[in-house]
Structures are given as C-alpha cells and as structure tokens.
Design a protein around this motif. Structure first.
Motif, PDB file in Angstrom:
ATOM      1  N   CYS A 137      46.813 -14.404  12.656  1.00 24.29           N
ATOM      2  CA  CYS A 137      47.381 -13.554  11.609  1.00 24.29           C
ATOM      3  C   CYS A 137      46.295 -12.776  10.884  1.00 24.29           C
ATOM      4  N   THR A 138      45.180 -13.426  10.658  1.00 21.13           N
ATOM      5  CA  THR A 138      44.056 -12.770  10.004  1.00 21.13           C
ATOM      6  C   THR A 138      43.688 -11.505  10.767  1.00 21.13           C
ATOM      7  N   ASN A 139      43.626 -11.691  12.052  1.00 20.04           N
ATOM      8  CA  ASN A 139      43.345 -10.611  12.979  1.00 20.04           C
ATOM      9  C   ASN A 139      44.271  -9.418  12.813  1.00 20.04           C
ATOM     10  N   ILE A 140      45.538  -9.708  12.824  1.00 14.77           N
ATOM     11  CA  ILE A 140      46.555  -8.654  12.696  1.00 14.77           C
ATOM     12  C   ILE A 140      46.524  -8.047  11.304  1.00 14.77           C
ATOM     13  N   SER A 141      46.421  -8.913  10.289  1.00 15.24           N
ATOM     14  CA  SER A 141      46.493  -8.426   8.911  1.00 15.24           C
ATOM     15  C   SER A 141      45.352  -7.454   8.606  1.00 15.24           C
ATOM     16  N   GLN A 142      44.182  -7.710   9.191  1.00 15.05           N
ATOM     17  CA  GLN A 142      43.053  -6.819   8.939  1.00 15.05           C
ATOM     18  C   GLN A 142      43.303  -5.415   9.474  1.00 15.05           C
ATOM     19  N   GLU A 143      43.970  -5.349  10.621  1.00 11.51           N
ATOM     20  CA  GLU A 143      44.288  -4.047  11.208  1.00 11.51           C
ATOM     21  C   GLU A 143      45.105  -3.185  10.255  1.00 11.51           C
ATOM     22  N   PHE A 144      46.005  -3.821   9.492  1.00 11.35           N
ATOM     23  CA  PHE A 144      46.924  -3.052   8.657  1.00 11.35           C
ATOM     24  C   PHE A 144      46.634  -3.139   7.160  1.00 11.35           C
ATOM     25  N   GLY A 145      45.663  -3.985   6.799  1.00 10.25           N
ATOM     26  CA  GLY A 145      45.385  -4.166   5.384  1.00 10.25           C
ATOM     27  C   GLY A 145      46.476  -4.954   4.681  1.00 10.25           C
ATOM     28  N   PHE A 146      47.195  -5.775   5.440  1.00  8.15           N
ATOM     29  CA  PHE A 146      48.245  -6.606   4.849  1.00  8.15           C
ATOM     30  C   PHE A 146      47.683  -7.964   4.469  1.00  8.15           C
ATOM     31  N   ASP A 147      48.446  -8.684   3.674  1.00  4.80           N
ATOM     32  CA  ASP A 147      48.093 -10.054   3.354  1.00  4.80           C
ATOM     33  C   ASP A 147      48.367 -10.939   4.576  1.00  4.80           C
ATOM     34  N   PRO A 148      47.410 -11.800   4.944  1.00  4.11           N
ATOM     35  CA  PRO A 148      47.607 -12.641   6.141  1.00  4.11           C
ATOM     36  C   PRO A 148      48.854 -13.517   6.049  1.00  4.11           C
ATOM     37  N   THR A 149      49.158 -14.006   4.852  1.00  2.00           N
ATOM     38  CA  THR A 149      50.346 -14.847   4.694  1.00  2.00           C
ATOM     39  C   THR A 149      51.610 -14.056   5.002  1.00  2.00           C
ATOM     40  N   GLN A 150      51.593 -12.804   4.616  1.00  2.00           N
ATOM     41  CA  GLN A 150      52.750 -11.953   4.880  1.00  2.00           C
ATOM     42  C   GLN A 150      52.964 -11.805   6.390  1.00  2.00           C
ATOM     43  N   VAL A 151      51.882 -11.572   7.089  1.00  2.34           N
ATOM     44  CA  VAL A 151      51.973 -11.462   8.541  1.00  2.34           C
ATOM     45  C   VAL A 151      52.482 -12.766   9.140  1.00  2.34           C
ATOM     46  N   ARG A 152      51.973 -13.877   8.624  1.00  2.92           N
ATOM     47  CA  ARG A 152      52.389 -15.173   9.158  1.00  2.92           C
ATOM     48  C   ARG A 152      53.884 -15.404   8.966  1.00  2.92           C
ATOM     49  N   LYS A 153      54.358 -15.043   7.775  1.00  2.00           N
ATOM     50  CA  LYS A 153      55.789 -15.216   7.506  1.00  2.00           C
ATOM     51  C   LYS A 153      56.640 -14.277   8.364  1.00  2.00           C
ATOM     52  N   ASP A 154      56.175 -13.076   8.514  1.00  2.00           N
ATOM     53  CA  ASP A 154      56.905 -12.124   9.362  1.00  2.00           C
ATOM     54  C   ASP A 154      57.041 -12.682  10.772  1.00  2.00           C
ATOM     55  N   ILE A 155      55.916 -13.131  11.307  1.00  2.00           N
ATOM     56  CA  ILE A 155      55.874 -13.627  12.676  1.00  2.00           C
ATOM     57  C   ILE A 155      56.721 -14.885  12.838  1.00  2.00           C
ATOM     58  N   ALA A 156      56.704 -15.714  11.800  1.00  2.00           N
ATOM     59  CA  ALA A 156      57.481 -16.964  11.857  1.00  2.00           C
ATOM     60  C   ALA A 156      58.967 -16.679  12.074  1.00  2.00           C
ATOM     61  N   GLU A 157      59.419 -15.534  11.585  1.00  2.00           N
ATOM     62  CA  GLU A 157      60.844 -15.168  11.733  1.00  2.00           C
ATOM     63  C   GLU A 157      61.266 -15.079  13.198  1.00  2.00           C
ATOM     64  N   THR A 158      60.323 -14.753  14.052  1.00  2.00           N
ATOM     65  CA  THR A 158      60.661 -14.610  15.468  1.00  2.00           C
ATOM     66  C   THR A 158      60.859 -15.961  16.135  1.00  2.00           C
ATOM     67  N   GLY A 159      60.460 -17.031  15.434  1.00  2.00           N
ATOM     68  CA  GLY A 159      60.642 -18.365  15.972  1.00  2.00           C
ATOM     69  C   GLY A 159      59.453 -18.884  16.751  1.00  2.00           C
TER      70      GLY A 159
END
Lengths: 215, 215
Positions: free
Chosen positions: A36-58
């Motif tokens: 998630c850290t990896n992805i979040s850096q690309e977009f300037g998002f909070d890593p936790t936000q990315v983690r929660k988003d991704i968690a939705e996919t199961g």
DNA sequence: TAGATTGTTAATCGATTAACAATC
DNA sequence: TAGATTGTTAATCGATTAACAATC
C-alpha cells in the motif's frame, strides 16, 4: 466466495481504477508483490486509505510483504466488474453520442461494449457510426430483451432524458449511465450513474479565476 | 466586488453546473424568481445545501421571494468562469483526443474553446481534425506564449502524461485538464483537474454486480 | 399579519487520517 | 531478531443536515 456486497463508497470506487491502471502499468516490471505504501506514494494518498480501499475487493495481503500484484489486479477488476464484457446500448446519436460510440477504450479497458446506437431521428436510423448499427428508439425494448442487454447510456438533450430512461427501465435495463444534466427518476432496483464532462471543467475554471484575484 | 476566492469545495463546484443547466432550461418559462426549495426538489438535494452552494457565488437573495433567476444564472456562470471564452490547447490526438476535439459543447456551454491540437506523431501534424489544426508538440511553448493560452488538455498515453505536463508548465499553462490516469506533479501555482470516463463506470458496474449477489 | 424564504450557527454524519497490535 | 507491512480500532476533519432568527 460470493461478494459480501457491503457496496464500497463512491470515494473508494473512484480510486480503485487509479490503482488498477497503475498496477497494470508496472506489471511488465515483474514485480511479484506490491504494498500500500508503494501505491499511496504514486498518488500522494494516505497509505491507510489505500489499504482500506483494497480491502473492499476482498483480497488478503501478507504482512511485511504486501499483496500479490497479479492477484490484486484480478481482484480489483472483478470487484469493478471489468473482468468480463458487458454489452450496452447507447441512446442519442448527437455530438456526445458519437463521441461515446467511438471511444474504444470502454471495451478494451473497462469491459463495456456498446453494441448498438439508438435515435429518434429517422435520417440516422439504419446507418453505421463507428461500425455500430443505429436503430430507431422504438426498437430498443425488443432488442434489449432479445440480446439481454442490461446497461444503457443516455446522451440525449436534457428534455428527452427522462423519457429515454423510462423506455430503458421498461425494457429491463438495470444500469443507466446518464450523460445528460437531467436527474433521472427510476425504480430503486435500477442503478443510475451520472457523468458530465463539465463537472471537472467547473472545478478547473473556477480555481483558475479565483487564483489571481485571491488576497 | 472582487471575488473573495475562499474557493468553494469540490462538492459545491460539482453541483453548481447542475443548477445552471436547470435554470437555463426553465428560463423560457418567464420565471422572474426562483427559490432554493425549488431547485432542491428538482435534484432531491437538501435545500440548505443548495442555499450554501449558491451563496458561494456571492449572490444575495430576497427573503420570502428567492433569487432573481437571470441574475442567478449570470452569477453562477461568472463564478465558474463560463461567461467568457477561454482558449485551450489539446495534446494527444488519439482516440480520446479526437473525441474531445470534436465535442462542441465545451465552447457553447462552458466557455472552453480548444483552438489547436498537438501530437508527436508526424503523420498527424499539419492535418485538420474537426477543423482544428494539428501541430507538433514542439511548437506548443511558442504558440502558447504568442496566443496567451492558459489551459491545456492532456489526452496522451499514461507514460507520456507527465512529460506533456512539464512542457505545458514550462510554456506558461496555468490550468491542466488531465484525462490520463497518471497523477501529475506540477508547481503549486498550476491547477490540475483529473477527469476520467472510467470513474463513473466503475461505480455503475460495481453496484450492478453487487446487487444480485446481495443478501 | 402569517407564511415562506434567506442567511447563519449548531449538530450530525461519514470519510480520512492516526494509532497500534499482530504478523512474516 | 528487527523492521516493515497488514488489518483494525479510535480520533479527526470536513461536508451535509437541522435548527432558528431575521426578513419581505
């Protein structure tokens, strides 16, 4: 196994395609895992936000490692319903309608195949635009049922949008992508998503004007 | 007199165009005044929300009566910067780029006039698409300065988007409308607005899939 | 006047961000 | 093991909604 369907928030659903394109774009780099850290850096998002988003996919990640990259791509795609091709009808062959008919990425990237166009202007009926056959709007119900088409795009003038939506609903269409500015009234088992080009432009031009006059 | 420019929220800026189109659509009905209740009912929004949105434009209403309809239209338009025509350049003459070049409503409805297209493919350079001349990307800085163009649209493949943004920034472009999925890094006096077709589709197809499997 | 609406302040709600235990 | 990451619960922040005085 079956999607728990707590139905993610709009905010989450808007970010998932970003992650998906990013993951695809680095797929050739042979990365087995991604965090998630990896992805979040690309977009300037909070890593936790990315983690929660991704968690939705199961998907389930591995602590210290991250997520299996190709698995994540597949999970996002199937969560968005982009892993298979959905056929769709488009109503309104004006400027915007032609634009949408010709936009090929819908099929290649998003699993949306606009298989036919509809209009009430007889001069357009029977022709082909971008290799898509144009039918009279009166043919929509029959064709929708025969082809089992469940998605409809509306690109007609404001005053006609509700009328077209009614026809679609009657024809068994379950998802309407509304490009007009008109808010649509539909039964609650029909899903409407409104997309208007001008929305993004409003934000841009307002901020552009506000800037120099700012104190 | 000068815009206080506290810069409205994105949410507000996304709703204002809706009100604007609605107001225009009823303009021929000779309504002198319109109230928030009136507008909110059309969209199913909370009346207070509409009132706050409208207040951002600086208009002052009349208690018990509402707002002067034509005045409200003008105020929203000027708040969005749509009361005058802004010239813009478009980079990337692929599928999406052509689509955008051909979409005439930008000029008629939103005050955005795409005056030229740019690409790095020599086979496209020199041609006209939708009556817009196509130049080589290397010509952009000179033309932007000479024509004083401040808005740029990016419709190139993901990997090229940042490069194009850099060229635009260097050329003095102050507002970038980014249609690629790539997040752009720009100086803070440059405004970027990201618009992606697929965002709306993600919400539609996810909900469509989630529905039948729902418990 | 009475009812309806504006403008504004307070309360609620949901999304984002922070904190932290569990894990490989 | 130590450090990094996941998954989750708590705190914060901002947008939406409710309440209400002022107004024509």
């Amino acid at each position: 196994m079956v999607n728990k369907s707590k139905s993610a928030s709009d905010s989450t659903l808007k970010r998932l395609p970003l992650y998906l394109y990013f993951l695809k774009s680095i797929a050739d780099e042979n990365l087995k895992f991604i965090s998630c850290t990896n992805i979040s850096q690309e977009f300037g998002f909070d890593p936790t936000q990315v983690r929660k988003d991704i968690a939705e996919t199961g998907i389930v990640g591995i602590a210290k490692i991250g997520y299996k990259a190709d698995d994540l791509i597949n999970k996002i795609e199937s969560f968005l319903g982009w892993n298979k091709v959905n056929e769709a009808f488009l109503v309104g062959i004006g400027d915007l309608g032609k634009t949408l008919l010709g936009y090929r990425n819908f099929r290649t990237e998003n699993g949306l195949d606009i298989v036919a166009g509809f209009d009430n202007d007889d001069s357009r009926v029977g022709s082909y635009i971008c290799h898509k056959r144009i039918f009279h709007i009166s043919k929509l119900p029959e064709l929708a049922k025969r082809m089992d088409v469940k998605i409809g795009l509306i690109a007609v003038p404001e005053k006609k949008a509700q009328e077209v939506a009614d026809i679609m609903v009657e024809a068994g269409i379950k998802g309407i992508w509304n490009f007009s500015m008109t808010p649509l009234k539909v039964p609650e088992d029909v899903i409407v998503e409104n997309t208007r080009f001008s929305t993004g432009l409003a934000i841009l031009t307002n901020r552009l004007n506000a800037r120099p006059k700012s104190d």
